[in-house]
Structures are given as structure tokens and as C-alpha cells.
Motif scaffolding. Structure first.
Motif, PDB file in Angstrom:
ATOM      1  N   MET A   1     -16.095   8.302   4.811  1.00  7.64           N
ATOM      2  CA  MET A   1     -14.993   7.337   4.896  1.00  7.64           C
ATOM      3  C   MET A   1     -15.515   5.920   5.049  1.00  7.64           C
ATOM      4  O   MET A   1     -16.532   5.697   5.680  1.00  7.64           O
ATOM      5  N   LYS A   2     -14.795   5.004   4.427  1.00  6.94           N
ATOM      6  CA  LYS A   2     -15.269   3.614   4.417  1.00  6.94           C
ATOM      7  C   LYS A   2     -14.400   2.735   5.297  1.00  6.94           C
ATOM      8  O   LYS A   2     -13.330   3.117   5.732  1.00  6.94           O
ATOM      9  N   ASP A   3     -14.907   1.533   5.531  1.00  4.64           N
ATOM     10  CA  ASP A   3     -14.115   0.495   6.194  1.00  4.64           C
ATOM     11  C   ASP A   3     -13.870  -0.587   5.144  1.00  4.64           C
ATOM     12  O   ASP A   3     -14.801  -1.235   4.676  1.00  4.64           O
ATOM     13  N   THR A   4     -12.622  -0.760   4.734  1.00  2.00           N
ATOM     14  CA  THR A   4     -12.296  -1.647   3.617  1.00  2.00           C
ATOM     15  C   THR A   4     -11.613  -2.934   4.097  1.00  2.00           C
ATOM     16  O   THR A   4     -11.260  -3.068   5.269  1.00  2.00           O
ATOM     17  N   HIS A   7      -8.343  -2.104   5.665  1.00  2.00           N
ATOM     18  CA  HIS A   7      -8.458  -1.697   7.075  1.00  2.00           C
ATOM     19  C   HIS A   7      -8.622  -2.925   7.976  1.00  2.00           C
ATOM     20  O   HIS A   7      -8.022  -3.008   9.050  1.00  2.00           O
ATOM     21  N   PRO A  36     -13.713   0.084  13.489  1.00  2.00           N
ATOM     22  CA  PRO A  36     -12.899   0.832  12.527  1.00  2.00           C
ATOM     23  C   PRO A  36     -12.255   2.063  13.184  1.00  2.00           C
ATOM     24  O   PRO A  36     -12.774   3.171  13.111  1.00  2.00           O
ATOM     25  N   LEU A  39     -11.905   5.618  11.640  1.00  2.00           N
ATOM     26  CA  LEU A  39     -13.033   6.550  11.563  1.00  2.00           C
ATOM     27  C   LEU A  39     -13.102   7.484  12.766  1.00  2.00           C
ATOM     28  O   LEU A  39     -13.802   8.493  12.744  1.00  2.00           O
ATOM     29  N   SER A  43      -8.705  12.291   9.090  1.00  2.00           N
ATOM     30  CA  SER A  43      -8.336  11.484   7.917  1.00  2.00           C
ATOM     31  C   SER A  43      -6.840  11.539   7.618  1.00  2.00           C
ATOM     32  O   SER A  43      -6.285  10.620   7.053  1.00  2.00           O
TER      33      SER A  43
END
Length: 213
Positions: A1-4, A7, A36, A39, A43
Motif C-alpha cells: 500500500m502506498k501513501d499518495t 491521502h 499515513p 497503513l 485495507s
């Protein structure tokens, strides 16, 4: 999972909500804006990660409401390098906030499943506590005492004496006390047997579990 960027934008909105609710500490607000939170959650809860709400995590526990995390963190008045004991590591979100505030964090988790997960997960995100242990929060961590501050992230039916004893003079204990609804309580240690007590409103926490063995 990413931090965009999305977010990050959602986090900024969350910070605005916390400011409206009365959180003033710039360092605490900055930590909330940087970490974040999505995370730290399953999900499936991604859409809820930046709402000001508590959410279920493993082992029948919850990740605390961001306002509660910010409120407790602000009460600690953390300076960089402060030695902090956290009772209830949980998802590790509060631990991450304490780390970003510059604290040396010692944390205890009572649920084996959560302890295993969080102790692997936090370093991966770059949040390094001094010590994470599986154990009974009611006993504190006497071998590492005294602590500048102690934060309890679960509802305690009473204030455990070992925690008061492990505070340094001038130190602060932030603990939600009560059975169904908890009163956020701040103790400031003024002397060997002298404590100043402040009661700061009602909150709801999952219960602080005692080791029955």
C-alpha cells in the motif's frame, strides 16, 4: 500500500477537524498530518482512515480516534528525547505519533497477535521505538523506569500504582479511568507521594486487560 497525494490531502482535512475541536500543539498536528494512518488499518477501511473515528483492528481492539490520539499526545507535553512509556501498543499508530514527536518510546502490548504484527510493521514504516514488549500493562516496565511521561491507551477501571511509581518527579501520567465510559485523567508527580490530578472529559476506550496468569 502506498501513501499518495490524495491521502496527504485527506490528512490535512483531518488536521483541520482537530484544530476546530481544540487541538493546538503544532508538533502534534504536524505528526497527524505526516503519519499515513491508512497503513495502520485493514485495507477495507481505507475510506474511513482519515475520518475522526475509532475503528476495529485485530484481537477485538481498536485504532483510537485521531482526536483522542492528539488530545492524549498534547497532554504529555513531549520534548525531544523524553522517555515515554506507552501502555497498549495496539496498531502502533499512537506509537508512531510519539516517535515523530521525538520521544524515546517504550511500549507494552497485552495481545500476542497485535504485538507480533506491530513490532514487525512499525520499523518497516521507519518508526523505531526503543523497546516493544509483550506483557502486562498494569505492571508497567519497572526495569526501564523512571519515565518522563506514561500514556495509557485503553480504559482502566482504576489507576495502577506501579504506573504512578514509575513516573519521575514532574512526570505526567495520562490515563482514561472508568468502566463503560472513561474520564481522561492527568496525574502530575509533584513529590515522592504527592500527585496533582486533573479530570479532562469523557472518552470511550476498549478495556485495559490484566494478565490473569
Amino acid at each position: 500500500m502506498k501513501d499518495t497525494f490524495k491521502h496527504k490531502g485527506m490528512r490535512q482535512k483531518l488536521v483541520d477537524v482537530l484544530i476546530k475541536k481544540g487541538i493546538k500543539d503544532e508538533k502534534v498536528l504536524r505528526a497527524i498530518s505526516e503519519i499515513p494512518r491508512h497503513l495502520f488499518m485493514d485495507s477495507g477501511f481505507l475510506d474511513h482512515a482519515y475520518q475522526d473515528k475509532a475503528f476495529p483492528i485485530a484481537a477485538d481492539q481498536t485504532i483510537s480516534q485521531p482526536y483522542t490520539v492528539a488530545f492524549q499526545s498534547e497532554l504529555l507535553k513531549i520534548n525531544s528525547g523524553d522517555k515515554i512509556l506507552e501502555i497498549g501498543t495496539g496498531s502502533g499508530y499512537q506509537t508512531a505519533v510519539l516517535c515523530l514527536l521525538g520521544a524515546k518510546v517504550f511500549s507494552i502490548e497485552r495481545q500476542k497477535e497485535l504485538f507480533k504484527k506491530t513490532s514487525k510493521f512499525l520499523p518497516k514504516l521507519g518508526y523505531r521505538a526503543k523497546k516493544l514488549v509483550f506483557g502486562d500493562g498494569y505492571k508497567g516496565m519497572p526495569e526501564e523506569a523512571p519515565f518522563k511521561s506514561i500514556i495509557v491507551t485503553a480504559g482502566a477501571p482504576f489507576v495502577p500504582n506501579p504506573l504512578l511509581a514509575q513516573l519521575e518527579i514532574g512526570g505526567r501520567l495520562v490515563i482514561p479511568v472508568g468502566e463503560d465510559v472513561q474520564t481522561m485523567t492527568l496525574f502530575i508527580r509533584k513529590g515522592l507521594k504527592e500527585f496533582e490530578k486533573h479530570e479532562l472529559g469523557e472518552f470511550r476506550f476498549v478495556p485495559l486487560l490484566e494478565d490473569k496468569n
